[in-house]
Design a protein around this motif. Structure first.
Motif, mmCIF file in Angstrom:
data_model
loop_
_atom_site.group_PDB
_atom_site.id
_atom_site.type_symbol
_atom_site.label_atom_id
_atom_site.label_comp_id
_atom_site.label_asym_id
_atom_site.label_seq_id
_atom_site.Cartn_x
_atom_site.Cartn_y
_atom_site.Cartn_z
ATOM 1 N N ARG A 43 -10.416 7.640 -13.698
ATOM 2 C CA ARG A 43 -9.470 6.805 -14.451
ATOM 3 C C ARG A 43 -9.799 5.321 -14.268
ATOM 4 O O ARG A 43 -10.368 4.914 -13.261
ATOM 5 C CB ARG A 43 -8.039 7.064 -13.958
ATOM 6 N N GLN A 44 -9.386 4.518 -15.226
ATOM 7 C CA GLN A 44 -9.616 3.079 -15.143
ATOM 8 C C GLN A 44 -8.891 2.491 -13.932
ATOM 9 O O GLN A 44 -7.802 2.917 -13.568
ATOM 10 C CB GLN A 44 -9.134 2.395 -16.431
ATOM 11 N N LEU A 45 -9.518 1.500 -13.314
ATOM 12 C CA LEU A 45 -8.926 0.848 -12.150
ATOM 13 C C LEU A 45 -7.626 0.127 -12.489
ATOM 14 O O LEU A 45 -7.448 -0.390 -13.608
ATOM 15 C CB LEU A 45 -9.903 -0.177 -11.586
ATOM 16 N N LEU A 46 -6.748 0.077 -11.507
ATOM 17 C CA LEU A 46 -5.587 -0.796 -11.528
ATOM 18 C C LEU A 46 -5.655 -1.657 -10.275
ATOM 19 O O LEU A 46 -6.403 -1.361 -9.338
ATOM 20 C CB LEU A 46 -4.293 0.017 -11.533
ATOM 21 N N GLY A 47 -4.856 -2.705 -10.227
ATOM 22 C CA GLY A 47 -4.813 -3.538 -9.034
ATOM 23 C C GLY A 47 -4.156 -2.805 -7.879
ATOM 24 O O GLY A 47 -3.242 -1.996 -8.082
ATOM 25 N N HIS A 48 -4.582 -3.119 -6.665
ATOM 26 C CA HIS A 48 -4.108 -2.377 -5.498
ATOM 27 C C HIS A 48 -2.660 -2.688 -5.137
ATOM 28 O O HIS A 48 -2.088 -1.994 -4.299
ATOM 29 C CB HIS A 48 -5.016 -2.646 -4.295
ATOM 30 N N MET A 49 -2.041 -3.698 -5.763
ATOM 31 C CA MET A 49 -0.616 -3.956 -5.559
ATOM 32 C C MET A 49 0.199 -3.705 -6.823
ATOM 33 O O MET A 49 1.394 -4.024 -6.862
ATOM 34 C CB MET A 49 -0.404 -5.402 -5.072
ATOM 35 N N HIS A 50 -0.425 -3.126 -7.856
ATOM 36 C CA HIS A 50 0.326 -2.810 -9.073
ATOM 37 C C HIS A 50 1.371 -1.739 -8.756
ATOM 38 O O HIS A 50 1.125 -0.847 -7.932
ATOM 39 C CB HIS A 50 -0.611 -2.302 -10.165
ATOM 40 N N PRO A 51 2.534 -1.798 -9.389
ATOM 41 C CA PRO A 51 3.582 -0.809 -9.091
ATOM 42 C C PRO A 51 3.135 0.630 -9.344
ATOM 43 O O PRO A 51 3.574 1.544 -8.648
ATOM 44 C CB PRO A 51 4.741 -1.215 -10.021
ATOM 45 N N GLU A 52 2.245 0.829 -10.325
ATOM 46 C CA GLU A 52 1.775 2.190 -10.599
ATOM 47 C C GLU A 52 0.928 2.734 -9.438
ATOM 48 O O GLU A 52 0.976 3.921 -9.114
ATOM 49 C CB GLU A 52 0.957 2.223 -11.887
ATOM 50 N N VAL A 53 0.158 1.859 -8.804
ATOM 51 C CA VAL A 53 -0.639 2.282 -7.653
ATOM 52 C C VAL A 53 0.265 2.534 -6.451
ATOM 53 O O VAL A 53 0.076 3.502 -5.704
ATOM 54 C CB VAL A 53 -1.719 1.227 -7.327
ATOM 55 N N LEU A 54 1.260 1.680 -6.263
ATOM 56 C CA LEU A 54 2.199 1.897 -5.172
ATOM 57 C C LEU A 54 2.951 3.216 -5.356
ATOM 58 O O LEU A 54 3.250 3.907 -4.373
ATOM 59 C CB LEU A 54 3.183 0.728 -5.072
ATOM 60 N N HIS A 261 -2.730 -5.720 2.692
ATOM 61 C CA HIS A 261 -3.549 -5.616 3.902
ATOM 62 C C HIS A 261 -5.029 -5.594 3.559
ATOM 63 O O HIS A 261 -5.816 -6.353 4.115
ATOM 64 C CB HIS A 261 -3.184 -4.356 4.691
ATOM 65 N N HIS A 262 -5.429 -4.700 2.647
ATOM 66 C CA HIS A 262 -6.827 -4.631 2.236
ATOM 67 C C HIS A 262 -6.865 -4.107 0.809
ATOM 68 O O HIS A 262 -5.881 -3.568 0.305
ATOM 69 C CB HIS A 262 -7.635 -3.711 3.156
ATOM 70 N N THR A 263 -8.002 -4.270 0.157
ATOM 71 C CA THR A 263 -8.170 -3.722 -1.185
ATOM 72 C C THR A 263 -8.485 -2.239 -1.049
ATOM 73 O O THR A 263 -9.582 -1.865 -0.629
ATOM 74 C CB THR A 263 -9.299 -4.441 -1.939
ATOM 75 N N ALA A 264 -7.521 -1.431 -1.362
ATOM 76 C CA ALA A 264 -7.637 0.010 -1.145
ATOM 77 C C ALA A 264 -8.600 0.634 -2.162
ATOM 78 O O ALA A 264 -8.826 0.085 -3.249
ATOM 79 C CB ALA A 264 -6.267 0.657 -1.277
ATOM 80 N N PRO A 265 -9.181 1.788 -1.821
ATOM 81 C CA PRO A 265 -10.050 2.511 -2.769
ATOM 82 C C PRO A 265 -9.196 3.234 -3.813
ATOM 83 O O PRO A 265 -8.881 4.421 -3.686
ATOM 84 C CB PRO A 265 -10.800 3.489 -1.862
ATOM 85 N N ASN A 267 -9.401 4.472 -6.890
ATOM 86 C CA ASN A 267 -9.779 5.727 -7.536
ATOM 87 C C ASN A 267 -9.827 6.881 -6.549
ATOM 88 O O ASN A 267 -9.558 8.031 -6.905
ATOM 89 C CB ASN A 267 -11.119 5.569 -8.254
ATOM 90 N N SER A 268 -10.135 6.590 -5.289
ATOM 91 C CA SER A 268 -10.075 7.631 -4.262
ATOM 92 C C SER A 268 -8.633 8.064 -4.034
ATOM 93 O O SER A 268 -8.368 9.244 -3.771
ATOM 94 C CB SER A 268 -10.685 7.115 -2.951
ATOM 95 N N PHE A 269 -7.701 7.126 -4.128
ATOM 96 C CA PHE A 269 -6.284 7.488 -4.025
ATOM 97 C C PHE A 269 -5.870 8.385 -5.191
ATOM 98 O O PHE A 269 -5.111 9.347 -5.014
ATOM 99 C CB PHE A 269 -5.413 6.226 -4.005
ATOM 100 N N PHE A 270 -6.368 8.076 -6.399
ATOM 101 C CA PHE A 270 -6.060 8.948 -7.540
ATOM 102 C C PHE A 270 -6.549 10.374 -7.258
ATOM 103 O O PHE A 270 -5.847 11.354 -7.532
ATOM 104 C CB PHE A 270 -6.741 8.425 -8.815
ATOM 105 N N SER A 271 -7.761 10.490 -6.725
ATOM 106 C CA SER A 271 -8.327 11.816 -6.434
ATOM 107 C C SER A 271 -7.541 12.531 -5.346
ATOM 108 O O SER A 271 -7.248 13.726 -5.465
ATOM 109 C CB SER A 271 -9.787 11.675 -5.996
ATOM 110 N N LEU A 272 -7.203 11.801 -4.276
ATOM 111 C CA LEU A 272 -6.438 12.424 -3.195
ATOM 112 C C LEU A 272 -5.078 12.886 -3.692
ATOM 113 O O LEU A 272 -4.606 13.972 -3.331
ATOM 114 C CB LEU A 272 -6.264 11.419 -2.047
ATOM 115 N N ARG A 273 -4.462 12.084 -4.526
ATOM 116 C CA ARG A 273 -3.159 12.465 -5.090
ATOM 117 C C ARG A 273 -3.254 13.793 -5.826
ATOM 118 O O ARG A 273 -2.402 14.672 -5.689
ATOM 119 C CB ARG A 273 -2.680 11.349 -6.027
#
Length: 392
Positions: A43-54, A261-265, A267-273
């Protein structure tokens, strides 16, 4: 004019299209990634503090709580592999001058002891013969003698194929004022584990085994006992990147507004989810049973081929990774190379103290199927015939 300063030409390999072969990964990990999880990771990247990523991070946290069977609020995923989670667990709950008791029953106990030494921890270890489980009496004596702050033990020892029983161990540790730290990288989702009921204080795993996601994220959880010990630290953890105080804030585990804290991975979070979602949809009990049944089929088939199971006691065989002794007269490297070259199947030799002693066959997550059992047994039958003939 700038081009005249160039001395290093573009690498020829990078000027060719990426080529990745199709292989069935039946080693101790990583596992093949199902299409659904591959799609999530693309999936296309989002920012690591975007509400959708949170929101995705919150769903990961809930999925880890389900997989671990815990209500711990300090539950999240490390941006790193299982090794990273091991280091994070040790450096956050231990500090210089503390004592750790490490169960060594394969490579992961060895690695934990090594990390503890590098942190300046007063480490002691208890060893057990490979292929068997740890002795509860050994830990009772070790806890009484050394009075450690933490006992480290591997639930699923992937280098030997042993599943370590955990019943009563948390209660035993707490009776001696000790925290229980468990490595469940190779066992999570494939064998029962109950973090809260078994009184486990720190539990971690990895994304690339039963969860069938790419390597690079590592679920981890801390009990209130462990969290309180971290709050009582005299010094800050020696790693900023793995500081659980900062990570708890980023993951929304402390009830405070989230802090970068850091720029999280991402797309890896999308996969883990998605990996956690697939486990939730199947259900833990169904996943445990599927792994148990296919492990039983595999063990019987291996014995029918004349191979000797490395772990003799059935109840302590790791359902996700089966080990067999390297047969006499064979080179384990020839067998693994034959399966890779002729059948497109990966199995592995030993690791650490089991090198040269065993072959390791993994059936994890979506790879744990009866058809894969038959496929690897057929390939092994071919390998045993052809590699034997090549040595005559």
């Amino acid at each position: 004019m700038a081009t005249s300063l160039l001395r290093i030409p573009p690498p020829q390999g990078l000027l060719r299209p990426l080529a990745v072969p199709e292989r069935l990964l039946l080693g101790p990990g990583p596992s093949n990634v199902p299409p659904r999880i591959l799609a999530a990771g693309s999936r296309q990247l989002l920012g690591h503090m975007h509400p959708e990523v949170l929101q995705v991070m919150d769903e990961i946290k809930a999925g880890v709580q389900y997989a671990f069977q815990t209500q711990n609020r300090l539950t999240l995923a490390i941006s790193g592999t299982g090794h990273c989670a091991m280091e994070a667990a040790l450096l956050n709950v231990l500090e210089r001058g503390d004592t750790a008791l490490v169960a060594v029953n394969g490579i992961w106990g060895q690695r934990a002891a090594d990390i503890a030494r590098r942190l300046g921890i007063l480490g002691t270890s208890g060893a057990q013969e490979m292929g068997g489980c740890q002795n509860g009496e050994l830990w009772f004596a070790g806890l009484a003698r050394h009075k450690p702050s933490v006992l480290f033990i591997t639930h699923g020892e992937s280098s030997t194929g042993v599943l370590q029983p955990l019943e009563g161990l948390g209660e035993l540790c707490h009776g001696h004022g000790c925290l229980l730290l468990v490595d469940a990288v190779a066992s999570l989702g494939g064998a029962p584990i109950f973090m809260d009921q078994q009184e486990i204080d720190i539990l971690y795993s990895g994304s690339q085994k039963v969860l069938n996601a790419p390597p690079g994220t590592a679920p981890i959880s801390f009990s209130e006992r462990a969290r309180e010990k971290m709050l009582r630290r005299k010094m800050q953890p020696p790693s900023f990147y793995l500081d659980m105080g900062w990570l708890a804030s980023y993951w929304g585990c402390d009830g405070e507004p989230r802090r970068y804290h850091h720029t999280a991975p991402i797309n890896s979070f999308f996969s883990l989810r998605e990996g956690l979602a697939m486990l939730a949809e199947l259900g833990l009990e169904s996943s445990w049973e599927r792994h148990r049944a296919n492990c039983t089929r595999l063990c019987q088939g291996l014995q029918d081929l004349g191979l000797e199971l490395f772990v003799k006691e059935e109840k302590v065989r790791l359902p996700t990774i089966t080990t067999v002794s390297v047969p006499k007269g064979y080179d384990w490297k020839e067998i693994t190379a034959f399966l890779m070259d002729k059948h497109g199947i990966e199995i592995a030799g030993g690791l650490g103290p089991s090198v040269g002693k065993v072959l390791r066959i993994g059936l994890m997550g979506c790879n744990s199927t009866s058809s894969n059992v038959e496929r690897v047994l057929s390939a092994l039958r071919d390998a045993l015939r052809c590699c034997r003939h090549s040595r005559l």
